[in-house]
Design a protein around this motif. Structure first.
Motif, short mmCIF file in Angstrom:
data_model
loop_
_atom_site.label_atom_id
_atom_site.label_comp_id
_atom_site.label_asym_id
_atom_site.label_seq_id
_atom_site.Cartn_x
_atom_site.Cartn_y
_atom_site.Cartn_z
N ILE A 10 0.07 0.23 -13.97
CA ILE A 10 1.52 0.83 -14.00
C ILE A 10 1.88 1.61 -13.07
CG2 ILE A 10 3.00 2.75 -15.80
CD1 ILE A 10 1.47 1.22 -18.18
N GLU A 11 0.95 2.12 -12.85
CA GLU A 11 0.72 3.24 -11.49
C GLU A 11 -0.06 2.42 -10.55
OE1 GLU A 11 -3.11 5.70 -12.05
OE2 GLU A 11 -1.96 6.69 -13.32
N ALA A 12 0.39 1.81 -9.77
CA ALA A 12 0.05 0.66 -8.81
C ALA A 12 1.58 0.26 -8.93
CB ALA A 12 -1.06 -0.66 -8.92
N CYS A 13 2.13 -0.25 -9.48
CA CYS A 13 4.31 -0.35 -9.66
C CYS A 13 4.83 0.35 -9.56
CB CYS A 13 3.88 -0.96 -11.08
SG CYS A 13 3.58 -2.39 -11.82
N LEU A 14 4.76 1.80 -9.46
CA LEU A 14 5.40 2.90 -9.82
C LEU A 14 4.73 3.48 -7.85
CD1 LEU A 14 4.76 4.61 -13.00
CD2 LEU A 14 6.99 3.37 -12.10
N GLU A 15 4.23 2.82 -7.43
CA GLU A 15 3.63 3.34 -6.46
C GLU A 15 4.28 2.48 -5.59
OE1 GLU A 15 0.19 4.33 -3.69
OE2 GLU A 15 -0.47 3.31 -4.31
N CYS A 16 4.41 1.00 -5.29
CA CYS A 16 4.91 0.58 -4.99
C CYS A 16 6.21 0.08 -5.05
CB CYS A 16 4.34 -0.92 -5.73
SG CYS A 16 5.04 -2.14 -4.64
N ALA A 17 6.71 0.48 -5.65
CA ALA A 17 8.31 0.93 -6.19
C ALA A 17 8.66 2.06 -5.09
CB ALA A 17 8.76 0.61 -7.03
N ALA A 18 7.93 3.32 -5.20
CA ALA A 18 8.30 4.24 -4.25
C ALA A 18 8.28 4.24 -2.97
CB ALA A 18 7.38 5.47 -4.70
N ILE A 19 6.95 2.85 -2.47
CA ILE A 19 6.64 2.46 -1.39
C ILE A 19 7.62 2.15 -0.36
CG2 ILE A 19 5.32 1.93 0.57
CD1 ILE A 19 2.63 3.74 -1.48
N CYS A 20 8.27 1.07 -1.84
CA CYS A 20 9.12 0.20 -1.05
C CYS A 20 10.70 0.55 -0.88
CB CYS A 20 9.46 -1.13 -1.78
SG CYS A 20 8.10 -2.62 -1.98
N ASN A 21 11.22 1.53 -1.63
CA ASN A 21 12.39 2.23 -1.36
C ASN A 21 11.99 3.24 0.36
OD1 ASN A 21 13.43 1.57 -3.66
ND2 ASN A 21 12.69 2.52 -4.69
N HIS A 22 10.78 3.56 0.19
CA HIS A 22 10.87 4.84 1.52
C HIS A 22 10.65 3.12 2.59
CE1 HIS A 22 8.63 6.82 4.35
NE2 HIS A 22 8.15 5.99 4.65
N CYS A 23 10.44 2.23 2.46
CA CYS A 23 10.11 1.36 3.67
C CYS A 23 11.17 0.83 4.10
CB CYS A 23 8.59 0.13 3.77
SG CYS A 23 9.01 -0.64 5.07
N ALA A 24 12.65 0.84 2.51
CA ALA A 24 13.72 0.71 3.33
C ALA A 24 14.40 1.42 3.56
CB ALA A 24 14.77 -0.16 1.52
N ASN A 25 14.20 2.71 3.07
CA ASN A 25 15.00 3.79 3.70
C ASN A 25 14.34 3.69 5.36
OD1 ASN A 25 16.81 5.76 3.63
ND2 ASN A 25 14.67 6.98 3.76
N SER A 26 13.39 3.84 6.22
CA SER A 26 12.38 3.88 6.99
C SER A 26 13.69 2.98 7.70
CB SER A 26 11.23 4.12 6.80
OG SER A 26 11.34 4.96 6.38
N CYS A 27 13.34 1.57 7.92
CA CYS A 27 14.23 0.42 7.98
C CYS A 27 15.10 0.72 8.16
CB CYS A 27 13.99 -1.02 7.15
SG CYS A 27 12.41 -1.59 7.55
N LEU A 28 16.24 1.29 7.61
CA LEU A 28 17.59 1.32 7.92
C LEU A 28 18.21 2.48 9.36
CD1 LEU A 28 19.05 2.02 5.15
CD2 LEU A 28 19.41 0.20 6.14
#
Length: 109
Positions: A10-28
């Motif tokens: 669960i923690e790995a999934c939540l961390e991954c979701a947060a970092i993926c959202n950060h990456c998408a935002n940074s890519c923009l």
């Protein structure tokens, strides 16, 4: 099984979701956003499945193995996409996706 038994995944999934959202935002914010469109798409898809997987594991679903297997597959695809880019946020995202995929595979086994 429930939250306590599934906590690591669960923690790995939540961390991954947060970092993926950060990456998408940074890519923009990158100079050549067009070059980053597939990365952004994969980041958003991966974040969505990771959040859903974490939630389903908290609910102690009987389909945990199937959901974790799908999550691992999407995390692998996202990691592969992010690994193609030299930005720090993409490198961080690829690492988080690989960690999450590993934890999900443990749950799917």
């Amino acid at each position: 099984m429930g939250y306590h038994e599934n906590k690591q995944c669960i923690e790995a999934c939540l961390e991954c979701a947060a970092i993926c959202n950060h990456c998408a935002n940074s890519c923009l914010k990158e100079d050549n956003v067009q070059k980053m469109t597939e990365c952004i798409r994969m980041d958003l898809e991966c974040a969505a499945i990771c959040k859903a997987t974490a939630e389903m594991l908290i609910y102690d679903t009987s389909r945990a193995g199937e959901i974790c297997n799908l999550c691992a597959q999407i995390c692998d695809k996202c990691a592969d996409e992010c690994a193609q880019h030299e930005t720090e946020h993409c490198k961080e995202c690829a690492e988080a996706c690989r960690r999450c995929a590993e934890e999900c595979r443990k749950m799917a086994a």
